[in-house]
Scaffold this active site. Structure first.
Site, PDB file in Angstrom:
ATOM      1  CB  ILE A 148     -65.246  16.134  63.926  1.00 52.75           C
ATOM      2  CG1 ILE A 148     -64.620  15.688  62.601  1.00 52.75           C
ATOM      3  CG2 ILE A 148     -64.287  15.908  65.088  1.00 52.75           C
ATOM      4  CD1 ILE A 148     -63.452  16.559  62.131  1.00 52.75           C
ATOM      5  CB  CYS A 149     -68.987  15.164  68.191  1.00 52.68           C
ATOM      6  SG  CYS A 149     -69.349  13.402  68.280  1.00 52.68           S
ATOM      7  N   GLY A 150     -66.830  14.928  70.070  1.00 52.72           N
ATOM      8  CA  GLY A 150     -65.862  14.419  71.035  1.00 52.72           C
ATOM      9  C   GLY A 150     -65.527  12.955  70.814  1.00 52.72           C
TER      10      GLY A 150
ATOM     11  N   GLY B 253     -67.424  10.998  68.285  1.00 51.12           N
ATOM     12  CA  GLY B 253     -67.922  10.601  66.976  1.00 51.12           C
ATOM     13  C   GLY B 253     -69.287   9.954  67.058  1.00 51.12           C
TER      14      GLY B 253
ATOM     15  CB  ALA C 174     -62.007  16.003  68.606  1.00 53.49           C
TER      16      ALA C 174
END
Length: 157
Positions: A65-67, A69, A109
């Site tokens: 998960i990142c800002g 994806g 996210a």
């Protein structure tokens, strides 16, 4: 199921919620990313840790998960044997292991909320390559994945 979970700083709040969900569902979670809100792990670091854990066979699947994806997906796919797809829907998360033999799910996210993320994770973890497919469909998908492996062998030297 053992699941690798990783995030960078923008993905941490959602990762904490997904971690809680995975544990409540009885999964064993191997957390290789940012572990507290005050850390600042970057997406190349977090994705590399998850991809290396997949390569070692620490678990069959990973959730990253990142800002958006996207960053996590790009980095994960730089590792031989790691097949990561950035998803924004439950349908796609369900299909990527079945059709593409994906072993890593990336999400953003800033794109999906907790409910959507947890539903995506469940769909991803509960499906597998050609699971329940008719023999002709399974053979077709397997031949496609063999093509992926050929491309991988030619480009990861």
């Amino acid at each position: 199921m053992k699941v690798i979970l990783s995030c960078e700083f923008a993905g941490y709040p959602l990762k904490a919620q997904v971690l809680e969900h995975l544990q409540a569902c009885g999964h064993e979670v191997i957390d290789v990313g940012q572990k507290s809100a005050d850390e600042k792990v970057t997406y190349p670091e977090a994705a590399s840790a998850a991809a290396r854990a997949l390569q070692r066979g620490d678990a069959e699947k990973a959730v990253v998960i990142c800002g958006s994806g996207a960053g996590m997906s790009i980095v994960c796919n730089k590792f031989k044997g790691v097949y990561c797809v950035c998803c924004e829907s439950v349908f796609t998360a369900d299909m990527i292991p079945f059709i593409n033999n994906a072993n890593a799910l990336a999400m953003g996210a800033n794109v999906v909320g907790k409910g959507q993320a947890c539903a995506m994770v469940d769909a991803f973890l509960n499906n597998s390559f050609v699971k329940g497919a008719a023999p002709e469909r399974a053979a077709f998908l397997t031949s496609l994945f063999d093509g992926v492996l050929k491309v991988e062998a030619e480009n990861f030297k």
